[in-house]
Design an enzyme around this catalytic site. Structure first.
Site, PDB file in Angstrom:
ATOM      1  N   ASP A   1       0.866  -1.189   0.000  1.00 23.19           N
ATOM      2  CA  ASP A   1       0.000   0.000   0.000  1.00 23.19           C
ATOM      3  C   ASP A   1       0.895   1.228   0.000  1.00 23.19           C
ATOM      4  O   ASP A   1       2.111   1.118  -0.126  1.00 23.19           O
ATOM      5  CB  ASP A   1      -0.940  -0.025   1.227  1.00 23.19           C
ATOM      6  CG  ASP A   1      -2.290   0.612   0.919  1.00 23.19           C
ATOM      7  OD1 ASP A   1      -2.287   1.777   0.489  1.00 23.19           O
ATOM      8  OD2 ASP A   1      -3.327  -0.037   1.103  1.00 23.19           O
TER       9      ASP A   1
ATOM     10  N   HIS B   1      -2.782   3.123  -4.498  1.00 24.72           N
ATOM     11  CA  HIS B   1      -2.214   2.627  -3.229  1.00 24.72           C
ATOM     12  C   HIS B   1      -0.824   2.033  -3.477  1.00 24.72           C
ATOM     13  O   HIS B   1      -0.504   0.953  -2.993  1.00 24.72           O
ATOM     14  CB  HIS B   1      -3.148   1.599  -2.592  1.00 24.72           C
ATOM     15  CG  HIS B   1      -4.374   2.208  -1.970  1.00 24.72           C
ATOM     16  ND1 HIS B   1      -4.337   2.905  -0.788  1.00 24.72           N
ATOM     17  CD2 HIS B   1      -5.673   2.237  -2.381  1.00 24.72           C
ATOM     18  CE1 HIS B   1      -5.575   3.330  -0.476  1.00 24.72           C
ATOM     19  NE2 HIS B   1      -6.397   2.946  -1.434  1.00 24.72           N
TER      20      HIS B   1
ATOM     21  N   ASP C   1      -8.597  -0.395  -6.093  1.00 24.09           N
ATOM     22  CA  ASP C   1      -9.445   0.613  -5.450  1.00 24.09           C
ATOM     23  C   ASP C   1      -8.764   1.983  -5.424  1.00 24.09           C
ATOM     24  O   ASP C   1      -7.544   2.080  -5.535  1.00 24.09           O
ATOM     25  CB  ASP C   1      -9.776   0.192  -4.011  1.00 24.09           C
ATOM     26  CG  ASP C   1      -8.528   0.048  -3.163  1.00 24.09           C
ATOM     27  OD1 ASP C   1      -7.554  -0.583  -3.638  1.00 24.09           O
ATOM     28  OD2 ASP C   1      -8.490   0.565  -2.029  1.00 24.09           O
ATOM     29  N   GLU C   2      -9.566   2.975  -5.240  1.00 27.79           N
ATOM     30  CA  GLU C   2      -9.126   4.329  -4.905  1.00 27.79           C
ATOM     31  C   GLU C   2      -7.879   4.783  -5.664  1.00 27.79           C
ATOM     32  O   GLU C   2      -6.849   5.074  -5.071  1.00 27.79           O
ATOM     33  CB  GLU C   2      -8.882   4.422  -3.387  1.00 27.79           C
ATOM     34  CG  GLU C   2     -10.123   4.094  -2.576  1.00 27.79           C
ATOM     35  CD  GLU C   2      -9.912   4.143  -1.076  1.00 27.79           C
ATOM     36  OE1 GLU C   2     -10.866   4.505  -0.364  1.00 27.79           O
ATOM     37  OE2 GLU C   2      -8.804   3.818  -0.590  1.00 27.79           O
TER      38      GLU C   2
ATOM     39  N   TYR D   1     -16.617  -4.146   8.080  1.00 28.11           N
ATOM     40  CA  TYR D   1     -15.374  -3.423   8.378  1.00 28.11           C
ATOM     41  C   TYR D   1     -15.104  -3.426   9.873  1.00 28.11           C
ATOM     42  O   TYR D   1     -15.689  -2.655  10.635  1.00 28.11           O
ATOM     43  CB  TYR D   1     -15.430  -2.008   7.777  1.00 28.11           C
ATOM     44  CG  TYR D   1     -14.899  -2.036   6.349  1.00 28.11           C
ATOM     45  CD1 TYR D   1     -15.298  -3.064   5.477  1.00 28.11           C
ATOM     46  CD2 TYR D   1     -13.973  -1.117   5.886  1.00 28.11           C
ATOM     47  CE1 TYR D   1     -14.799  -3.147   4.197  1.00 28.11           C
ATOM     48  CE2 TYR D   1     -13.469  -1.190   4.595  1.00 28.11           C
ATOM     49  CZ  TYR D   1     -13.887  -2.215   3.752  1.00 28.11           C
ATOM     50  OH  TYR D   1     -13.388  -2.308   2.487  1.00 28.11           O
TER      51      TYR D   1
ATOM     52  N   THR E   1      -5.742  -1.538   9.279  1.00 23.60           N
ATOM     53  CA  THR E   1      -5.079  -1.328  10.568  1.00 23.60           C
ATOM     54  C   THR E   1      -4.499   0.064  10.787  1.00 23.60           C
ATOM     55  O   THR E   1      -3.553   0.234  11.561  1.00 23.60           O
ATOM     56  CB  THR E   1      -3.970  -2.388  10.759  1.00 23.60           C
ATOM     57  OG1 THR E   1      -3.051  -2.268   9.658  1.00 23.60           O
ATOM     58  CG2 THR E   1      -4.541  -3.788  10.809  1.00 23.60           C
TER      59      THR E   1
END
Ligand code: TNX
Length: 556
Positions: free
Chosen positions: A202, A275, A337-338, A429, A483
């Site tokens: 990430d 990411h 994602d993102e 989540y 986390t």
């Protein structure tokens, strides 16, 4: 004289008979197990496991029998003798092909025997997990003082509702030692979860050794400083400490093997095209802007993503070659994602690619990116999974979609006949708050949201709007453990249990057999097991009670 001898013999026989008869230990656990089986009925009496207990199993079940023997050995300090014919006072495994599903099993405990049937070792393994939960809780997992354990007489028939039951762990935002990952896997096994999704790369770090690209872990595994406190708070505070770590390939193999021994498949996640800043900090030439890039110490979405130049593809292929070798499972998660498209919009290489491939926009470019990676991995016999953003600009032909922004993505993908895994934030989540009271307590910061235990439990992975035909594409649910706000293993455990236990029942138990009150009742002995194992669970019965009222008031 003869009469006397006969009497003596009778007496002797009585003495022998009664001393052979076992006393039933007192602390028999008749509460039940999680996940709730298809059918389960307690009977009279109990089977006593002690130093005389023997074990019978076909060779095909040897690893499972070995797992059980070792477990029992650690608790009653005795090694079970393997026998080759059925006898009383034995744990008997039978391979039974009439149990069609490979994860199905039956477990029958009587005062005489424990009988386990399954068509595959995996089913037998799940019978053993049920048996584990029926054992009395011994403090600190210690050896029983009496050298024995009572198992209640019970008759269980069981099989899962979903074939995919996942749990994810993000080891990037915070890094956790191999021993912890193993314990995480062990608890998954106990709950009959069969897939470990391992989030390995990430913006905040690259956590897996890749021999061809050593900078990924030399540079990419460490950040200089980490944000302290809530992400949105101003002014931001930083700890100014170097932080990081990674798993060597040997450690990865060790974890994959540990999971395999527990019938858990590991799905590695290598994020692309977004990411990816830790990778860019290691190899700046893979970005569109040339940098500077840094291993990020703050959360959220970052604009520095992989450029669509050829160099990036050959880099990713090199990475995936090694990843594919390390993980024997079918799936590799490629993120997706993102990924903000700002840099692609300004980048000549990306724009030229859009034109030459006849793509309409940057979303289609992302789709081209993912499809190219899919093709490469399919060529190696692997399948890809991506977050639901991979729907944008067109799905790659064989991709499985992990639906996290609600269930829209799942519905869309199932309609297109693609497999889906259900992880909507509002149920799955486990980084969101579990108690309202925690939201007011600075010591238990979380990223946000509110997903109490009852909410997790109430999740039905099959979206209502799907037709019977489309429902078949729903592989199953998964709990996600991001986390950012879990700096320690204690905090991970606090956030994960008991909610992951509820999710285990969501994935395994038939809808009509689910009952939240019964779940809470059965949770008690399991929590005691966790305590005996030293797990820092977050179960607070009084808060769970309060939270039930809050959820009722919100009307969900
Ligand atoms: C969104 S879920 C993310 C993660 C964050 C998480 C925090 C997903 C595909 N992306 O990068 O850690 O929210 O809840």
């Amino acid at each position: 004289m003869t009469i006397k001898i006969t009497r003596l013999c009778t007496l002797l026989m009585f003495v022998l008979f009664y001393s052979a008869c076992k006393r039933t230990p007192e602390n028999i656990n008749r509460t039940g197990i999680i996940p709730q089986p298809v059918s389960m009925e307690f009977g009279e009496g109990a089977f006593v496991i002690d130093e005389d207990t023997k074990i019978l199993y076909p060779d095909a079940f040897a690893p499972v029998a070995g797992f059980l023997s070792e477990y029992i050995g650690s608790r009653v300090n005795a090694e079970m003798e393997r026998i080759d014919e059925e006898d009383s006072d034995a744990i008997i495994f039978r391979q039974d092909q009439s149990l069609e599903k490979e994860e199905a099993y039956t477990l029958k405990v009587t005062p005489k025997n424990i009988e386990i049937s399954a068509s595959s070792p995996k089913g037998a393994f799940y019978a053993v997990q049920s048996l584990r939960q029926l054992m009395p809780v011994l403090s600190n997992n210690a050896i029983s003082e009496e050298g024995e354990m009572g198992i209640p007489a019970v008759d269980i028939q069981d099989e899962p509702r979903f074939g995919y039951r996942g749990q994810m762990l993000d080891v990037v935002r915070h890094f956790f030692p191999v021993e912890f990952v193993k314990q995480y896997i062990d608890l998954m096994a106990m709950l009959k979860i069969n897939t470990f999704h391992w989030h390995l790369t990430d913006d905040q770090g690259w956590r897996i050794e890749i021999k061809k690209y050593p900078e990924l872990t030399r540079v990419g595994a460490y950040r200089d400083s980490t944000l302290i406190g809530l992400y949105g708070e101003e002014p931001q505070q930083w700890d100014k400490k170097r932080y990081g770590g990674f798993y060597t390939q040997e450690e990865v193999k060790e974890i994959v093997k540990y999971a395999q021994d527990r019938y858990i498949t590991v799905i590695p996640e290598i994020e692309m095209p977004g990411h990816a800043e830790a990778a860019l900090a290691s190899y700046p030439e893979l970005g569109c802007t040339g940098g500077p890039y840094q291993v990020q110490g703050t959360w959220g979405i970052h604009k520095n993503i992989f450029c669509t130049k050829e160099e990036t593809f050959s880099f990713l292929e090199g990475v995936l070659d090694e990843v594919a070798e390390l993980f024997p499972g079918t799936y590799i998660h490629i993120g997706g994602d993102e990924a903000p498209k700002d840099h692609w919009e300004q980048c000549e290489v990306c724009q030229a690619l859009i034109r030459s491939k006849g793509l309409v926009d940057e979303s289609e470019l992302q789709s081209y990116f993912v499809q190219r990676i899919e093709k490469y991995l399919n060529g190696k016999g692997k399948q890809i999974i991506g977050w639901d953003e991979i729907l944008e600009g067109g799905l790659a032909p064989n991709a499985t979609v992990m639906s996290w922004r609600g269930t829209k993505g799942a519905v869309e993908a199932a309609k297109q006949h693609h497999n889906v895994i259900m992880t909507p934030t509002s149920y799955c989540y486990l980084d969101y708050y579990q108690y309202q009271s925690d939201q007011d307590d600075r010591n238990v910061l979380a990223i946000g949201g509110y997903v109490p235990l009852s909410k997790v439990y109430s999740f039905d992975p099959i979206p209502e709007e799907l037709t019977a035909e489309q429902k078949k594409y729903v592989l199953g649910p998964q709990a996600n453990v991001w986390t950012e706000y879990m700096e320690t293993t204690d905090k991970v455990e606090y956030m994960v249990y008991p909610r992951a236990i509820a999710m285990a029942e969501v994935g395994w138990t038939a809808k009509e057999n689910k009952d939240y009150e019964s779940f809470l009742y059965r949770l008690q002995p399991l929590i005691e097991h966790l305590e005996a194992m030293g797990v820092n669970h977050g179960y607070k019965p009084e808060e769970v009670e309060k939270e039930k009222q809050t959820v009722a008031a919100i009307g969900e």
